[in-house]
Design a protein around this motif. Sequence first.
Motif, mmCIF file in Angstrom:
data_model
loop_
_atom_site.group_PDB
_atom_site.id
_atom_site.type_symbol
_atom_site.label_atom_id
_atom_site.label_comp_id
_atom_site.label_asym_id
_atom_site.label_seq_id
_atom_site.Cartn_x
_atom_site.Cartn_y
_atom_site.Cartn_z
ATOM 1 N N SER A 53 20.186 -32.394 46.655
ATOM 2 C CA SER A 53 19.317 -32.534 47.830
ATOM 3 C C SER A 53 20.100 -32.296 49.114
ATOM 4 C CB SER A 53 18.710 -33.947 47.840
ATOM 5 O OG SER A 53 18.310 -34.308 49.135
ATOM 6 N N PRO A 54 19.578 -31.464 50.012
ATOM 7 C CA PRO A 54 20.246 -31.250 51.309
ATOM 8 C C PRO A 54 20.460 -32.553 52.080
ATOM 9 C CG PRO A 54 18.535 -29.603 50.971
ATOM 10 C CD PRO A 54 18.384 -30.607 49.871
ATOM 11 N N LYS A 55 19.512 -33.501 51.966
ATOM 12 C CA LYS A 55 19.658 -34.787 52.649
ATOM 13 C C LYS A 55 20.829 -35.580 52.072
ATOM 14 C CE LYS A 55 16.025 -37.300 53.461
ATOM 15 N NZ LYS A 55 14.726 -38.013 53.238
ATOM 16 N N VAL A 56 20.978 -35.523 50.737
ATOM 17 C CA VAL A 56 22.091 -36.226 50.104
ATOM 18 C C VAL A 56 23.407 -35.528 50.441
ATOM 19 C CG1 VAL A 56 23.114 -36.916 47.896
ATOM 20 C CG2 VAL A 56 20.651 -37.124 48.238
ATOM 21 N N LEU A 57 23.366 -34.198 50.539
ATOM 22 C CA LEU A 57 24.578 -33.441 50.893
ATOM 23 C C LEU A 57 25.114 -33.863 52.255
ATOM 24 C CD1 LEU A 57 26.636 -31.233 50.299
ATOM 25 C CD2 LEU A 57 25.004 -29.551 51.184
ATOM 26 N N GLU A 58 24.217 -34.163 53.171
ATOM 27 C CA GLU A 58 24.629 -34.600 54.516
ATOM 28 C C GLU A 58 25.445 -35.885 54.465
ATOM 29 O OE1 GLU A 58 21.727 -34.843 57.650
ATOM 30 O OE2 GLU A 58 20.671 -33.069 56.897
ATOM 31 N N ILE A 59 24.908 -36.894 53.742
ATOM 32 C CA ILE A 59 25.640 -38.174 53.682
ATOM 33 C C ILE A 59 26.873 -38.039 52.779
ATOM 34 C CG2 ILE A 59 23.660 -39.633 54.251
ATOM 35 C CD1 ILE A 59 23.378 -40.296 51.295
ATOM 36 N N LEU A 60 26.834 -37.110 51.829
ATOM 37 C CA LEU A 60 27.988 -36.865 50.963
ATOM 38 C C LEU A 60 29.142 -36.288 51.784
ATOM 39 C CD1 LEU A 60 29.004 -36.985 48.050
ATOM 40 C CD2 LEU A 60 28.011 -34.726 47.662
ATOM 41 N N ARG A 61 28.820 -35.422 52.738
ATOM 42 C CA ARG A 61 29.850 -34.852 53.621
ATOM 43 C C ARG A 61 30.468 -35.940 54.501
ATOM 44 N NH1 ARG A 61 26.469 -29.370 54.871
ATOM 45 N NH2 ARG A 61 27.682 -27.955 53.539
ATOM 46 N N ASP A 62 29.621 -36.829 55.027
ATOM 47 C CA ASP A 62 30.130 -37.935 55.844
ATOM 48 C C ASP A 62 31.043 -38.835 55.019
ATOM 49 O OD1 ASP A 62 28.737 -37.015 58.028
ATOM 50 O OD2 ASP A 62 27.005 -38.327 57.715
ATOM 51 N N TYR A 63 30.608 -39.089 53.791
ATOM 52 C CA TYR A 63 31.414 -39.925 52.888
ATOM 53 C C TYR A 63 32.770 -39.273 52.636
ATOM 54 C CZ TYR A 63 33.358 -41.061 48.326
ATOM 55 O OH TYR A 63 34.232 -41.348 47.318
ATOM 56 N N TYR A 64 32.766 -37.970 52.381
ATOM 57 C CA TYR A 64 34.004 -37.256 52.039
ATOM 58 C C TYR A 64 34.993 -37.291 53.205
ATOM 59 C CZ TYR A 64 36.975 -33.758 49.831
ATOM 60 O OH TYR A 64 38.047 -33.118 49.238
ATOM 61 N N LYS A 65 34.476 -37.125 54.419
ATOM 62 C CA LYS A 65 35.343 -37.155 55.600
ATOM 63 C C LYS A 65 35.965 -38.542 55.786
ATOM 64 C CE LYS A 65 32.644 -33.662 58.106
ATOM 65 N NZ LYS A 65 31.631 -33.475 59.189
ATOM 66 N N THR A 66 35.188 -39.577 55.454
ATOM 67 C CA THR A 66 35.654 -40.961 55.657
ATOM 68 C C THR A 66 36.672 -41.380 54.588
ATOM 69 O OG1 THR A 66 33.514 -41.546 56.625
ATOM 70 C CG2 THR A 66 34.930 -43.370 55.913
ATOM 71 N N TYR A 67 36.383 -41.089 53.316
ATOM 72 C CA TYR A 67 37.190 -41.616 52.208
ATOM 73 C C TYR A 67 38.223 -40.626 51.665
ATOM 74 C CZ TYR A 67 34.308 -45.796 51.984
ATOM 75 O OH TYR A 67 33.689 -46.983 52.270
ATOM 76 N N LYS A 68 37.981 -39.322 51.837
ATOM 77 C CA LYS A 68 38.903 -38.284 51.367
ATOM 78 C C LYS A 68 39.375 -38.529 49.929
ATOM 79 C CE LYS A 68 40.652 -37.161 55.979
ATOM 80 N NZ LYS A 68 39.660 -37.999 56.705
ATOM 81 N N PRO A 69 38.453 -38.514 48.967
ATOM 82 C CA PRO A 69 38.843 -38.719 47.565
ATOM 83 C C PRO A 69 39.799 -37.618 47.083
ATOM 84 C CG PRO A 69 36.590 -37.887 47.703
ATOM 85 C CD PRO A 69 37.021 -38.206 49.108
ATOM 86 N N THR A 70 40.698 -37.985 46.171
ATOM 87 C CA THR A 70 41.711 -37.029 45.707
ATOM 88 C C THR A 70 41.391 -36.443 44.333
ATOM 89 O OG1 THR A 70 43.006 -38.889 44.852
ATOM 90 C CG2 THR A 70 43.549 -38.078 47.068
ATOM 91 N N VAL A 71 41.243 -37.312 43.331
ATOM 92 C CA VAL A 71 41.004 -36.839 41.954
ATOM 93 C C VAL A 71 39.528 -36.916 41.605
ATOM 94 C CG1 VAL A 71 41.565 -37.143 39.505
ATOM 95 C CG2 VAL A 71 43.313 -37.567 41.267
ATOM 96 N N TRP A 72 38.979 -38.115 41.731
ATOM 97 C CA TRP A 72 37.578 -38.342 41.409
ATOM 98 C C TRP A 72 36.757 -38.375 42.697
ATOM 99 C CZ3 TRP A 72 37.093 -37.905 36.339
ATOM 100 C CH2 TRP A 72 38.182 -38.236 35.532
#
Length: 347
Positions: free
Chosen positions: A239-258
């Motif tokens: 979902s494009p709406k979920v992609l938006e919050i997923l991008r915000d999450y990625y910028k905040t947490y910067k996951p490495t492996v998982w």
Amino acid sequence: MEWRAKIITHRGERRVAVFFKKDDILLAQIKRTTGARWSQSLTVWHLPDTDENRKSFGLPLLSELRPSEEGFKSLEKFKLWMRSKRYSESTITTYADAAKSFLVFFNEKPLNEITNEDIVLYNNGYILRNHLSASYQNQVVSAVKLFFKTIHDRKIEIESIHRPRREKVLPNVLSKEEVKQILEAHSNIKHKVMLSLIYSCGLRRAELLQLKPSNIDSKRNIITILQAKGKKDRITPLSPKVLEILRDYYKTYKPTVWLFEGHVKGERYSEQSLQSVLKHALVKAGITKPVTLHWLRHSYATHLLESGTDLRYIQELLGHSRSRTTEIYTHVSTKSLQQIKSPYDDL
């Protein structure tokens, strides 16, 4: 008081037999026990094989028993065989535990002496007596059939083992309003995006936790789910709406492996913590239903069906091998039911 007790099989049922010399006090105690019977042919009093009766007469409880040495060695070989066939570790654990339960019940009987009648005895003497579910019984049957396939010197006829009648249990489904309340309950973006992905993509709990950042294709708006249940890969729309919050999450947490990691970088987020995320969301949303993570997957499938999505596509999105599994959602969809007018309205 001179007596001894042992487990016997009498008329296809496991019983606690009590042997003793004439003792009016002990006899009165036995007669007061529910289900106590006298066997004329065996000349012995016998009681139902329950943990309470075992404890009363000094016998080890079923929970304390272990498989015989032969059974233990065969279980280890069974695990190795399943690993060689590339069964998942969760399936290996489930099948090994179910087979162990069966072998514990017959820990004094050689494996090559176990017959189909013993499976009936186990079902009646353990599963039904302890009010265990039909799904657990079915799980044990599957495990026992597979286990005895690996044992060549056997009396048991694998193809003659019958399964319990399946319970017709409908999946639990939430309304869209309830789903929205749950997904909006958390202010923590990590918790919010995890629950949102489960619902918006119909993911299983393990599928979410196995995701890596590379599984997200933001240009094509899809998620690739690798080696899911049944060792199958599949893709699902993002979902494009979920992609938006997923991008915000990625910028905040910067996951490495998982995609979702615990407190330690590179370590996968735990199942227990994910369940806790849902539990807290339910409290915040004021929802008292016993909602599980799988309810979100069921709700995703049902809401797709109600919006007109073809059942064949839903089957693919969920990763079901058989269409019959997906068809169960037709029984909980209310779209057609809502169009039916009650005759009460015409009174």
